[in-house]
Motif scaffolding. Structure first.
Motif, PDB file in Angstrom:
ATOM      1  N   ALA A  22      11.390   9.691   4.678  1.00 12.44           N
ATOM      2  CA  ALA A  22      11.661   8.615   3.728  1.00 12.44           C
ATOM      3  C   ALA A  22      10.462   7.667   3.708  1.00 12.44           C
ATOM      4  CB  ALA A  22      12.926   7.864   4.124  1.00 12.44           C
ATOM      5  N   VAL A  23      10.265   6.971   2.590  1.00 13.31           N
ATOM      6  CA  VAL A  23       9.112   6.065   2.493  1.00 13.31           C
ATOM      7  C   VAL A  23       9.583   4.679   2.042  1.00 13.31           C
ATOM      8  CG1 VAL A  23       6.799   5.699   1.570  1.00 13.31           C
ATOM      9  CG2 VAL A  23       7.655   8.038   1.881  1.00 13.31           C
ATOM     10  N   PRO A  24      10.057   3.858   2.970  1.00 13.50           N
ATOM     11  CA  PRO A  24      10.444   2.490   2.638  1.00 13.50           C
ATOM     12  C   PRO A  24       9.217   1.604   2.435  1.00 13.50           C
ATOM     13  CG  PRO A  24      10.670   2.850   4.984  1.00 13.50           C
ATOM     14  CD  PRO A  24      10.289   4.178   4.386  1.00 13.50           C
ATOM     15  N   THR A  25       9.441   0.408   1.934  1.00 14.11           N
ATOM     16  CA  THR A  25       8.359  -0.546   1.686  1.00 14.11           C
ATOM     17  C   THR A  25       8.613  -1.826   2.460  1.00 14.11           C
ATOM     18  OG1 THR A  25       7.983   0.334  -0.540  1.00 14.11           O
ATOM     19  CG2 THR A  25       7.146  -1.882  -0.082  1.00 14.11           C
ATOM     20  N   VAL A  26       7.564  -2.325   3.119  1.00 19.50           N
ATOM     21  CA  VAL A  26       7.662  -3.581   3.846  1.00 19.50           C
ATOM     22  C   VAL A  26       6.954  -4.674   3.045  1.00 19.50           C
ATOM     23  CG1 VAL A  26       5.579  -3.112   5.233  1.00 19.50           C
ATOM     24  CG2 VAL A  26       7.297  -4.718   6.088  1.00 19.50           C
ATOM     25  N   TYR A  27       7.525  -5.868   3.065  1.00 24.77           N
ATOM     26  CA  TYR A  27       6.987  -7.017   2.339  1.00 24.77           C
ATOM     27  C   TYR A  27       6.691  -8.158   3.306  1.00 24.77           C
ATOM     28  CZ  TYR A  27       8.870  -4.748  -1.861  1.00 24.77           C
ATOM     29  OH  TYR A  27       9.143  -3.852  -2.880  1.00 24.77           O
ATOM     30  N   GLY A  28       5.611  -8.906   3.029  1.00 21.76           N
ATOM     31  CA  GLY A  28       5.323 -10.046   3.884  1.00 21.76           C
ATOM     32  C   GLY A  28       4.114 -10.841   3.451  1.00 21.76           C
ATOM     33  N   TRP A  29       4.001 -12.037   4.015  1.00 21.98           N
ATOM     34  CA  TRP A  29       2.896 -12.959   3.751  1.00 21.98           C
ATOM     35  C   TRP A  29       1.942 -13.014   4.940  1.00 21.98           C
ATOM     36  CZ3 TRP A  29       7.645 -13.542   1.592  1.00 21.98           C
ATOM     37  CH2 TRP A  29       7.757 -14.015   0.279  1.00 21.98           C
ATOM     38  N   GLY A  30       1.988 -12.039   5.836  1.00 29.08           N
ATOM     39  CA  GLY A  30       1.235 -12.081   7.078  1.00 29.08           C
ATOM     40  C   GLY A  30      -0.267 -12.058   6.909  1.00 29.08           C
ATOM     41  N   ASP A  31      -0.966 -12.271   8.033  1.00 30.34           N
ATOM     42  CA  ASP A  31      -2.426 -12.340   8.043  1.00 30.34           C
ATOM     43  C   ASP A  31      -3.047 -11.049   7.519  1.00 30.34           C
ATOM     44  OD1 ASP A  31      -1.999 -14.759   9.212  1.00 30.34           O
ATOM     45  OD2 ASP A  31      -2.656 -14.171  11.210  1.00 30.34           O
ATOM     46  N   THR A  32      -4.228 -11.173   6.922  1.00 27.01           N
ATOM     47  CA  THR A  32      -4.873 -10.010   6.304  1.00 27.01           C
ATOM     48  C   THR A  32      -6.253  -9.706   6.854  1.00 27.01           C
ATOM     49  OG1 THR A  32      -5.904 -11.341   4.571  1.00 27.01           O
ATOM     50  CG2 THR A  32      -3.688 -10.480   4.125  1.00 27.01           C
ATOM     51  N   ALA A  33      -6.926 -10.655   7.497  1.00 20.58           N
ATOM     52  CA  ALA A  33      -8.289 -10.450   8.006  1.00 20.58           C
ATOM     53  C   ALA A  33      -9.184  -9.861   6.924  1.00 20.58           C
ATOM     54  CB  ALA A  33      -8.276  -9.570   9.245  1.00 20.58           C
ATOM     55  N   ASP A  34      -9.142 -10.468   5.739  1.00 18.27           N
ATOM     56  CA  ASP A  34     -10.009 -10.108   4.610  1.00 18.27           C
ATOM     57  C   ASP A  34      -9.652  -8.788   3.944  1.00 18.27           C
ATOM     58  OD1 ASP A  34     -11.505 -12.445   4.930  1.00 18.27           O
ATOM     59  OD2 ASP A  34     -12.821 -11.495   6.412  1.00 18.27           O
TER      60      ASP A  34
END
Length: 264
Positions: free
Chosen positions: A155-167
């Protein structure tokens, strides 16, 4: 990198907590946190995704963790995000870019419930429910997954978030990432995961063994979504997007009855 319970448990929560706790562990990695492989998401496609803020956060946005609106006045997040004073929390909905204060809704929090069987030793039952002072009426909520079979390899679920990206993307901005479900056997076969609490009965193993993508700091408590239902929430893992170490999510279905009682 050496293993520590702080790498395992807190790598996806607010940067402030992580820095403070890792400084006491003595075995933590100095690697910067990052979200790898995500793409920008809109609040219209994920209106139930929310940001948990806290007055103790050092970021200007006060971003602390992620969460998901499961009722007009209830937000589900991770228990390890919920250890501060109730009055210190707030919830933002409808603001993809946290720097744009002209958009979205905000509510203070009146109550915090932490799953009574939550364990800091194993990070099992990593769930907390926040009661909002101002219900977010008219906003779609996300239904809880009640079928344990939804957690299945392939299965391929999707995660969502505003977390850090390091560019790898703009900070404090809603992003999404498809993370393949690798099956429980994958995480149980990884050195350190079972010893540090991973169990097929309570967790979901999802991500990329080559380190292509992962959730990370600031994403804790955020939603893992499959077929329009909340499959799990961001919980723990080793490092962030480290090859051979996928993410661990707290699985909803095994505790759905308990959670439903809290969100009625």
């Amino acid at each position: 990198m050496t293993w520590s319970k702080f790498d395992r448990m807190l790598k996806r929560t607010a940067a402030l907590i992580t820095v403070l706790l890792l400084s006491t562990a003595g075995t933590a990695s100095a690697r910067e946190p990052l979200v790898v492989g995500g793409t920008l998401a809109s609040v219209s496609e994920a209106p139930w995704a929310v940001v948990l803020t806290n007055t103790a956060a050092t970021r200007e946005s006060k971003r602390w963790c992620g969460g998901v609106l499961v009722a007009a006045n209830k937000v589900l997040t991770a228990a390890h995000c919920a250890g501060e004073r109730v009055a210190s929390y707030g919830v933002i909905q409808g603001r993809a870019d946290l720097t744009d204060h002209s958009l979205g809704r905000f509510s203070a929090v009146s109550k915090v419930w932490v799953h009574p069987a939550y364990s800091t030793a194993t990070n099992r039952n990593d769930f907390a429910v926040l009661t909002l002072k101002k219900p977010m009426t008219g906003v779609p909520v996300l239904r809880l997954e009640t079928n344990p079979k939804a957690d299945r390899r392939g299965a391929v679920p999707t995660v969502y978030g505003w977390g850090d990206t390091a560019d790898t993307g703009p900070d404090d901005t809603l992003q999404k990432l498809a993370v393949p479900d690798l099956g429980d056997a994958t995480c149980l076969g990884i050195k350190g995961y079972a010893e540090n609490g991973y169990t097929a009965a309570a967790n979901i193993c999802a991500g990329y063994m080559d380190g292509t993508g992962d959730a990370c700091q600031g994403d804790s408590g955020g939603p893992l979504v499959l077929n329009g239902r909340l499959l799990g929430i961001v919980s723990w893992g080793r490092g962030c997007a480290e090859p051979q170490y996928p993410g661990v999510y707290a699985e909803i279905a095994p505790v759905a009855k308990t959670l439903v009682e809290q969100v009625r």
